[in-house]
Design a protein around this motif. Sequence first.
Motif, short mmCIF file in Angstrom:
data_model
loop_
_atom_site.label_atom_id
_atom_site.label_comp_id
_atom_site.label_asym_id
_atom_site.label_seq_id
_atom_site.Cartn_x
_atom_site.Cartn_y
_atom_site.Cartn_z
N ALA A 215 4.08 12.95 -9.31
CA ALA A 215 3.33 14.09 -10.17
C ALA A 215 4.20 15.20 -10.21
N ARG A 218 6.55 14.82 -12.78
CA ARG A 218 6.20 14.77 -14.31
C ARG A 218 6.16 16.27 -14.84
N LEU A 256 0.30 3.32 -7.57
CA LEU A 256 0.08 3.98 -6.52
C LEU A 256 -0.07 5.56 -6.67
N SER A 263 -4.59 -0.13 -4.98
CA SER A 263 -3.16 -0.84 -4.88
C SER A 263 -3.25 -2.27 -4.64
N LEU A 266 0.07 -5.00 -0.40
CA LEU A 266 1.62 -5.48 -0.27
C LEU A 266 1.67 -6.73 0.49
N HIS A 268 3.03 -9.54 3.19
CA HIS A 268 3.16 -9.26 4.58
C HIS A 268 4.63 -9.04 4.57
N GLN A 271 5.68 -5.78 4.31
CA GLN A 271 5.26 -4.97 5.45
C GLN A 271 6.17 -5.19 6.76
N PRO A 274 11.06 -3.22 7.83
CA PRO A 274 10.87 -1.83 7.92
C PRO A 274 11.87 -1.25 6.87
N ASP A 275 11.24 -0.15 6.37
CA ASP A 275 11.92 0.27 5.06
C ASP A 275 13.17 0.88 5.30
N GLY C 142 -4.40 -5.59 10.63
CA GLY C 142 -3.43 -6.43 9.41
C GLY C 142 -2.17 -6.96 10.02
N PHE C 143 -1.80 -6.92 11.41
CA PHE C 143 -0.49 -7.68 11.64
C PHE C 143 -0.73 -9.26 11.79
N SER C 158 8.67 0.27 11.59
CA SER C 158 8.98 1.27 10.75
C SER C 158 7.45 2.13 10.88
N MET C 161 4.22 0.87 10.33
CA MET C 161 3.69 -0.18 11.34
C MET C 161 3.42 0.47 12.86
N LEU C 164 -0.03 1.92 12.07
CA LEU C 164 -1.11 1.00 12.37
C LEU C 164 -1.17 0.54 13.65
N ASP C 188 5.33 6.74 3.39
CA ASP C 188 5.80 6.70 1.60
C ASP C 188 4.30 6.49 0.81
N VAL C 189 4.59 6.51 -0.26
CA VAL C 189 3.24 6.24 -0.98
C VAL C 189 2.55 4.77 -0.63
N SER C 190 3.33 3.76 -0.71
CA SER C 190 3.01 2.50 -0.61
C SER C 190 2.20 2.31 0.62
N THR C 191 3.05 2.78 1.65
CA THR C 191 2.44 2.67 3.12
C THR C 191 1.14 3.44 3.46
N LEU C 193 -1.29 3.92 1.27
CA LEU C 193 -2.51 3.24 0.85
C LEU C 193 -2.59 2.19 1.95
N MET C 194 -1.87 1.53 2.51
CA MET C 194 -1.96 0.51 3.34
C MET C 194 -2.82 1.02 4.58
N GLN C 197 -6.29 1.78 3.41
CA GLN C 197 -7.09 0.59 3.44
C GLN C 197 -7.77 0.08 4.79
N GLN C 222 -10.03 10.20 -2.78
CA GLN C 222 -10.06 8.67 -2.95
C GLN C 222 -10.94 8.01 -1.56
N LEU C 263 -0.53 13.87 -13.10
CA LEU C 263 0.20 12.77 -13.40
C LEU C 263 -0.27 12.16 -14.90
#
Lengths: 334, 278, 323, 334
Positions: A215, A218, A256, A263, A266, A268, A271, A274-275, C142-143, C158, C161, C164, C188-191, C193-194, C197, C222, C263
């Motif tokens: 955002a 953007r 996202l 979303s 993701l 597993h 998951q 690790p990033d 979720g593991f 990470s 994790m 979690l 991060d954005v992806s983690t 949301l995990m 959830q 949200q 956005l």
Amino acid sequence: MTSQRTHPAHPLLELRNLSISFRDRRQIAVDRVSFSVLKGQTLGLVGASGAGKSSVARAILRLVQADGGEILFKGEDIHRMKSQQLMAARQRIQIVFQEPSRSLSPKRTVAESLLEPLQHFAIGSPTERSRKVKKILLTVGLDHDVLHHYPHQFSTGQKQRIAIARALVTKPDLVIADEAVSSLDVSVQAQILQLIQTLQAEYGIAFLFISHDLAVIRQIADGVAVMYRGQLLEQAPADTFFSQPAHPYSRLLLSLASLDEPSPVLNHQQQLNPDGITNHRPSACVYSAGCAEVMPVCGQSEPARIEIKYKNQNMRGSHCVRCHLYDETNINET
Amino acid sequence: MESVWQRLRSDGYGMLGFYIIAVFALAALLVWSGLLGQSWAVVSGGRWESISSTHWFGTNLLGQDILQRTLFSSATAFEVGLSVTILSTLLGTVLGALAGWFRSSWLDELILWVKGVLDSIPFYLFAAAIAFALQGNRWAMHLAMVITFWTTTARIIRGEVIRLKQREFVEAARAIGLPPRTIIFRHVLPNTSHIVLVQATIVFVAAIKTEVILSFLGLGIQNGVSWGLMLAESSQEVLAGHFGNFAAASIALFLLLVGFNLLADSLQDAMDKRRSVS
Amino acid sequence: MNTAVLEVRDLNLSIDSSNGPHQLLDGVSFSINAGETTGLVGESGCGKSMTALAILGVLPATGMTIRSAGIMLNGEDLTALNHAQRRRVLGQDISMVFQQPATALDPVFTLGQQIAATVHRHGISGRKACRQTMLESLELVGFSQPEKIAAAYPHELSGGMRQLSMIAMATVCKPAVLIADEPTTALDVSTQLMILQQLKRLQTEYKTAILLISHDLNIIRQCCHTVLVMYCGRLLESTDPESLFSHPRHPYSAGLLGCIPKLSATRPPPINAIAGQVPALTDLPPGCHFAPRCDRAIAQCRHTAPEPESDNGRTVACFRPMP
Amino acid sequence: MVVISCALLIWKIVYKPMNKLPYFVRRLLFGTALVLGVTFISFLLMVHFGPDKTYELIGKNPTEQQIAEVRHALGYDRSFLLRYGSYLRELVTLDFGLSDSSGEKVSSMLARSLPISLLLVVPGFVLGNGLGLILGMLAVWYRGRWLDRLVTGASVAGMSVSFLIIIIGLQVLLCTPHGLNLFPVRGWQVDGLASYLFYVTVPTLALVLVTLGYNTRYYRAIIADESEREHIHALKAYGATPYELMLKHVLKNSLVPILTRLMFSVPLVLISGSLLLESYFGIPGIGQVTFDAITSGDQPVLKAVIGLTGVLFALALTVNDFLYKVVDPRVARS
């Protein structure tokens, strides 16, 4: 903010296959990244943490040694510049960091911090320098009684304004903003973004704006480049990127960020991995592990960087992507 | 530095320590300027005279006035303390900064090696060896202390420089092309001024205590008198029941050291509070 | 009306410093219902994390004094408990998830040991039973291979994790209330949301009431059923997210919403920001703390603090709320 | 100077490849380099600049020939490196020749005196550190209250008293008619536990008193630091009891700094600690041997003691590195 394209001889900054690795090649941070920033334009560099965005920024400033590729500033490769040329280039490229409280030397007054670049590059006489400093402070919205105070006496927002002033004082052509608003509160972030927008309009400064927040990108960027695990997956003009993103990862980031629908959970594998970049197989697409639209070919070979052809002349050569979904034949109707 | 001074003033114990040191420092200045404690060597009374109007602290085995000797010794203590502290802190700061800035390079490993070697030689043997090598030179003890005391300061400064080098304001300085020398002395070291100050007070205490033991071993002060020599003398007198020398030297030494330790603790707390802020 | 699981009544928190006491929290009152998520949003330094720590009674610094008309958890007043009673409640009936997973977990113990310790502390004796409960809690968040996670040290996982695992530890005893203090900020954005959830899944399964603390209005929108807007230790507005986003009542909420970069497919208009900056806690302006920055401020705002008035579930503390 | 500069050059060249070796080998190399350094410097000071024994062994106005003979016997005529080489061989074979003052075999002197020193120093070492740790924990447990101030005050006082004052003071207090007169002023006739306690009590009390101040302050600082960590506050929110926090979490996190202090104070206390105690209380340990060597300039003994301490310290350094790995999982698996 007219986005008509001026074509000077060279783009202001051009990266060609830049590669950076740490701990003598065992960990690849940046893998053959190429993009360019045009004069007076702002390129948003997006990606998750650990994607190599900061390494690119530090390589441009030669704070980090690159293994391969070229970084061309006004057509000259920064790595092969001699001291005199390098000094001139360093005067033209400045950086603003993420943490305002760590960007200013704690034991030096604001005046000393702002005068330091002018003294180092021997710009103007002492009286001219203090005049420049006062003028720059006004541009960033601070009055000059801040000059004699120390950084710890200011709020986060004020510190970031001082850091921006320090970057502007040598009249740079390009400012690299490395997550410059990421650790600011929403209202302070808005004030700083407003400031950057005025700087873009009034001074025609080019920005390489690094952020993980789409955002923010953007709001401020003319073009967008997406990085994932050290590779550049897509680069496109902002309007194209935000209306029809080409790469699946770009589409994921957009869904996202917009938070409008839950979303995709993701898988597993991603998951548990690790990033950050550890076990990267050169022979496959770097995003194949997490890609929702993965095909068999993605696991076998690495997609080349191809340009998406557009009918209208103006868009030629501005949108490229590294994904097996696309090849030379795709013609986009717009 | 200014914020530390305000915080120090608000800490009672820190100020108490500061005043104690000031009193001793005044005595030392008076001795250096010849107004006080000049007749420490003069035999001006009988053996072991008890406390009297002429000899406030009584006299020692040779009949020398204990008060004069104690006052002169405070000047010796400052002479030893200051010379060792200033030299070793300077050496430690510079070498620590170099080792920290050029971390895991050959220079860093070399400095760490020298530090390791000097740390592993037992100090009193080292002092004895230096005393031999320089054949009773007046400054042998000071040299031995400077050579070995800089290592702790260097280790702490090295850690701090490594931490500061990653800070963004150092990267900004490197980005405009400032040479390392300028960055270290203009941006990095001023931020370690706190640690240097705390470490200096600790080294000062160590220097004075070491002088006492070296004098006892005959390796310490060659000319003049010091609390160490007085204590060495008193070790025999005490068995015979004469405590004047022992009491005077140990109380004076104790007070000065308490002053420095209080100051060191107070500076350390001031620094921790400040660090939690920055 | 759903029964209120947690009810905070007139919570005040002050810290004394060299120049007199400073007010960190001023008359904070709200309640959370079972199975609902309440969002507490505000900028850094407004006191949202302090609210959470005050509710649990685990304030970090000494020299802080809490005064309140009661913090009711399932009808039991936490402020009336002594230390031993409180320790039995914490981690069992009410527990918390922290912002920095990297520093909030003990680095020299494995995740399994830390979670099993919490289980053991709250009534389940016997190593096998504790281990079994611990593995179940890891599976629940979720593991797929809980044994691997249980044997790992925090620095080997990470950020996502680790967070979690912390959620697993916080919810292993199925608490009635879970306080999540900026659980996704460091991720991060992806983690992110995990994590959100998993929180939602726990809520639906165990009817846990969640107090979600964040500075990110998008996340609050949200996940939350009600939103509390906090500024300089005071609750300015409390309402449901949709009406907050569509037509905010308090000028500060409106200003905050205006600051969020949008956005959009087309190029958004230049961003508008709130003038001035957040006042330091040491010299808070009299009356309504937002008055100096508020373009709707009137004389009254500058000397008396507005009392929160509520109509049909929405409360606002302002003399001239937005229409 | 030439020697030093070419040594530096070699070091620069050697350093790069050496860095590639695995961590374990590098630490071993560093340990041996330390020992070499210690022995070289001690050899330099002891022998090269040391007193020249020749004239003591010969009578009045000796002839050229006699002087040459004695010098040859003492080995003064051999080159510096050769003599250093023989010194290293001595160190390895633990055969240091005969003592100048007593003529006894140095190695047997050391073998006889080392156990006595250990017996003397170990109780003081254990008590000093044990009490220090306990007082440190108590001070943090009752932080800010009277016990904390009492412990801090006492440790400041403890640090401000010189070792010599404690020894003389205790001796007067406990061993002379002026005081309680319960213990011997000097001597070490130990043939059983009772006599051992009889002789060791006062020296141990002295050792504990002199180290307790420093130990308490050091351990208090570590424990206080660990109990401010964020994970301790987090555990409070899960209902952890104060005992559990202190004895389980804070203590295990503090284990590494505690072990480091124990490892590094072993050589310190064993040599310098015993030196004063034994010379003053007339205990025939390694301290007494060293004290006599210092006062009489007995080179072979001094060389031996310095060499052994150097090895001991290098050992402590390397063992400490491995302890890090065992105790702290963060280091172990990184």
